[in-house]
Design a protein around this motif. Structure first.
Motif, PDB file in Angstrom:
ATOM      1  N   VAL A 271      29.529  17.925 -14.578  1.00 20.32           N
ATOM      2  CA  VAL A 271      30.772  17.889 -15.196  1.00 20.32           C
ATOM      3  C   VAL A 271      32.035  18.305 -13.914  1.00 20.32           C
ATOM      4  N   ASP A 272      31.662  18.676 -13.066  1.00 17.47           N
ATOM      5  CA  ASP A 272      32.485  19.288 -11.841  1.00 17.47           C
ATOM      6  C   ASP A 272      31.893  19.290 -10.638  1.00 17.47           C
ATOM      7  N   TYR A 273      32.607  18.286  -9.616  1.00 19.91           N
ATOM      8  CA  TYR A 273      32.094  18.458  -8.335  1.00 19.91           C
ATOM      9  C   TYR A 273      32.827  19.204  -7.385  1.00 19.91           C
ATOM     10  N   ASN A 274      33.681  20.083  -7.850  1.00 23.94           N
ATOM     11  CA  ASN A 274      34.386  20.891  -6.857  1.00 23.94           C
ATOM     12  C   ASN A 274      34.426  22.271  -7.679  1.00 23.94           C
ATOM     13  N   TYR A 275      33.307  22.900  -7.806  1.00 27.12           N
ATOM     14  CA  TYR A 275      33.326  23.992  -8.400  1.00 27.12           C
ATOM     15  C   TYR A 275      32.778  25.358  -7.693  1.00 27.12           C
ATOM     16  N   THR A 276      33.504  26.389  -8.187  1.00 28.74           N
ATOM     17  CA  THR A 276      33.034  27.695  -7.673  1.00 28.74           C
ATOM     18  C   THR A 276      33.115  28.837  -8.969  1.00 28.74           C
ATOM     19  N   GLY A 277      32.710  29.886  -8.561  1.00 31.78           N
ATOM     20  CA  GLY A 277      32.990  30.911  -9.726  1.00 31.78           C
ATOM     21  C   GLY A 277      32.951  32.309  -9.102  1.00 31.78           C
ATOM     22  N   GLU A 278      33.231  33.266  -9.668  1.00 33.70           N
ATOM     23  CA  GLU A 278      33.400  34.594  -9.382  1.00 33.70           C
ATOM     24  C   GLU A 278      31.881  35.171  -9.084  1.00 33.70           C
ATOM     25  N   TYR A 279      30.845  34.801  -9.804  1.00 33.56           N
ATOM     26  CA  TYR A 279      29.482  35.424  -9.333  1.00 33.56           C
ATOM     27  C   TYR A 279      28.831  34.404  -8.255  1.00 33.56           C
ATOM     28  N   LEU A 280      29.349  33.264  -8.011  1.00 32.83           N
ATOM     29  CA  LEU A 280      28.579  32.330  -6.969  1.00 32.83           C
ATOM     30  C   LEU A 280      29.225  33.000  -5.609  1.00 32.83           C
ATOM     31  N   GLU A 281      30.535  33.374  -5.556  1.00 33.02           N
ATOM     32  CA  GLU A 281      31.347  33.985  -4.646  1.00 33.02           C
ATOM     33  C   GLU A 281      30.560  35.454  -4.152  1.00 33.02           C
ATOM     34  N   GLN A 282      30.504  36.206  -5.193  1.00 38.36           N
ATOM     35  CA  GLN A 282      29.880  37.470  -5.000  1.00 38.36           C
ATOM     36  C   GLN A 282      28.494  37.356  -4.556  1.00 38.36           C
TER      37      GLN A 282
ATOM     38  N   LEU B 147      27.226  35.000  -2.660  1.00 35.49           N
ATOM     39  CA  LEU B 147      27.566  34.198  -1.290  1.00 35.49           C
ATOM     40  C   LEU B 147      27.883  35.392  -0.366  1.00 35.49           C
ATOM     41  N   ASN B 148      28.639  36.435  -0.800  1.00 40.60           N
ATOM     42  CA  ASN B 148      29.288  37.739   0.037  1.00 40.60           C
ATOM     43  C   ASN B 148      28.225  38.658   0.293  1.00 40.60           C
ATOM     44  N   THR B 149      27.285  39.043  -0.908  1.00 37.92           N
ATOM     45  CA  THR B 149      26.387  40.065  -0.795  1.00 37.92           C
ATOM     46  C   THR B 149      25.138  39.821  -0.504  1.00 37.92           C
ATOM     47  N   GLY B 150      24.507  38.471  -0.686  1.00 39.30           N
ATOM     48  CA  GLY B 150      23.215  38.006  -0.405  1.00 39.30           C
ATOM     49  C   GLY B 150      22.549  38.436  -1.464  1.00 39.30           C
ATOM     50  N   LYS B 151      22.895  38.925  -2.661  1.00 40.79           N
ATOM     51  CA  LYS B 151      22.212  39.609  -3.569  1.00 40.79           C
ATOM     52  C   LYS B 151      22.104  39.065  -4.905  1.00 40.79           C
TER      53      LYS B 151
ATOM     54  N   ILE C  77      23.522  34.745 -14.615  1.00 38.45           N
ATOM     55  CA  ILE C  77      22.709  35.072 -13.411  1.00 38.45           C
ATOM     56  C   ILE C  77      22.887  34.199 -12.230  1.00 38.45           C
ATOM     57  N   VAL C  78      23.296  34.638 -10.990  1.00 38.10           N
ATOM     58  CA  VAL C  78      23.334  33.824  -9.821  1.00 38.10           C
ATOM     59  C   VAL C  78      22.515  34.459  -8.871  1.00 38.10           C
ATOM     60  N   SER C  79      21.570  33.851  -8.131  1.00 35.71           N
ATOM     61  CA  SER C  79      20.883  34.185  -6.939  1.00 35.71           C
ATOM     62  C   SER C  79      21.228  33.319  -5.680  1.00 35.71           C
ATOM     63  N   PRO C  80      21.046  34.053  -4.715  1.00 43.61           N
ATOM     64  CA  PRO C  80      21.249  33.688  -3.430  1.00 43.61           C
ATOM     65  C   PRO C  80      20.093  32.488  -2.872  1.00 43.61           C
ATOM     66  N   ILE C  81      20.359  31.592  -1.914  1.00 41.94           N
ATOM     67  CA  ILE C  81      19.618  30.661  -1.541  1.00 41.94           C
ATOM     68  C   ILE C  81      19.535  31.053   0.184  1.00 41.94           C
ATOM     69  N   LYS C  82      18.581  31.437   0.685  1.00 40.37           N
ATOM     70  CA  LYS C  82      18.652  32.061   2.075  1.00 40.37           C
ATOM     71  C   LYS C  82      17.772  31.103   2.959  1.00 40.37           C
ATOM     72  N   ASN C  83      18.249  30.972   4.192  1.00 35.42           N
ATOM     73  CA  ASN C  83      17.357  30.296   5.218  1.00 35.42           C
ATOM     74  C   ASN C  83      16.379  30.929   5.812  1.00 35.42           C
ATOM     75  N   ARG C  84      15.768  30.424   6.608  1.00 34.11           N
ATOM     76  CA  ARG C  84      14.661  31.317   7.231  1.00 34.11           C
ATOM     77  C   ARG C  84      14.798  32.585   8.065  1.00 34.11           C
ATOM     78  N   ASN C  85      16.067  32.678   8.174  1.00 35.42           N
ATOM     79  CA  ASN C  85      16.542  33.809   9.158  1.00 35.42           C
ATOM     80  C   ASN C  85      17.171  34.937   8.038  1.00 35.42           C
ATOM     81  N   SER C  86      16.942  34.663   6.725  1.00 39.93           N
ATOM     82  CA  SER C  86      17.409  35.416   5.554  1.00 39.93           C
ATOM     83  C   SER C  86      18.911  35.611   5.477  1.00 39.93           C
ATOM     84  N   GLU C  87      19.445  34.570   5.972  1.00 33.55           N
ATOM     85  CA  GLU C  87      20.876  34.426   6.019  1.00 33.55           C
ATOM     86  C   GLU C  87      21.246  33.420   4.669  1.00 33.55           C
ATOM     87  N   THR C  88      22.256  34.163   3.733  1.00 35.65           N
ATOM     88  CA  THR C  88      22.590  33.466   2.539  1.00 35.65           C
ATOM     89  C   THR C  88      23.391  32.239   2.856  1.00 35.65           C
ATOM     90  N   ILE C  89      22.842  30.983   2.522  1.00 34.12           N
ATOM     91  CA  ILE C  89      23.488  29.678   2.825  1.00 34.12           C
ATOM     92  C   ILE C  89      24.063  29.132   1.811  1.00 34.12           C
TER      93      ILE C  89
END
Length: 111
Positions: free
Chosen positions: A48-59, A61-65, A82-94
């Motif tokens: 329903v939206d291809y240009n979405y972001t939100g408060e908890y997605l941003e949080q 991405l910033n905290t990795g938690k 509930i929002v969860s980070p997706i991390k790469n092999r180096n544990s960086e939130t991507i």
């Protein structure tokens, strides 16, 4: 060979197959975005939206938690999310992915 790759630069269109698969398994609204691009929102088996972001997605991405909270605006205002980070092999939130607890079946009370 076909495949999916998630990176900090993934676009909404590149993240769509993942969001649709998760929506198909849980049937709850899904949001997902990468670190450097807005993402998408899935409801009722469609994007329903291809240009979405939100408060908890941003949080996330910033905290990795993982973030638990209540939607502050939009159609799900006041509902648990509930929002969860997706991390790469180096544990960086991507990227970050979230859902709204419409059903009450999932334990999202840990906030």
């Amino acid at each position: 060979m076909a495949g999916l790759i998630i990176s900090e630069n993934s676009t909404a269109e590149e993240l769509e197959p993942i969001a649709m698969a998760i929506y198909g398994t849980i049937g709850l609204p899904i949001t997902i975005r990468s670190k450097n691009h807005n993402g998408l929102r899935v409801e009722n088996s469609k994007v329903v939206d291809y240009n979405y972001t939100g408060e908890y997605l941003e949080q996330t991405l910033n905290t990795g938690k993982i973030v638990h909270g209540l939607a502050g605006s939009g159609p799900y205002k006041g509902m648990p999310v509930i929002v969860s980070p997706i991390k790469n092999r180096n544990s960086e939130t991507i990227a970050a992915m979230g859902t709204v607890n419409l059903s009450g079946y999932i334990d999202l009370k840990r906030f």
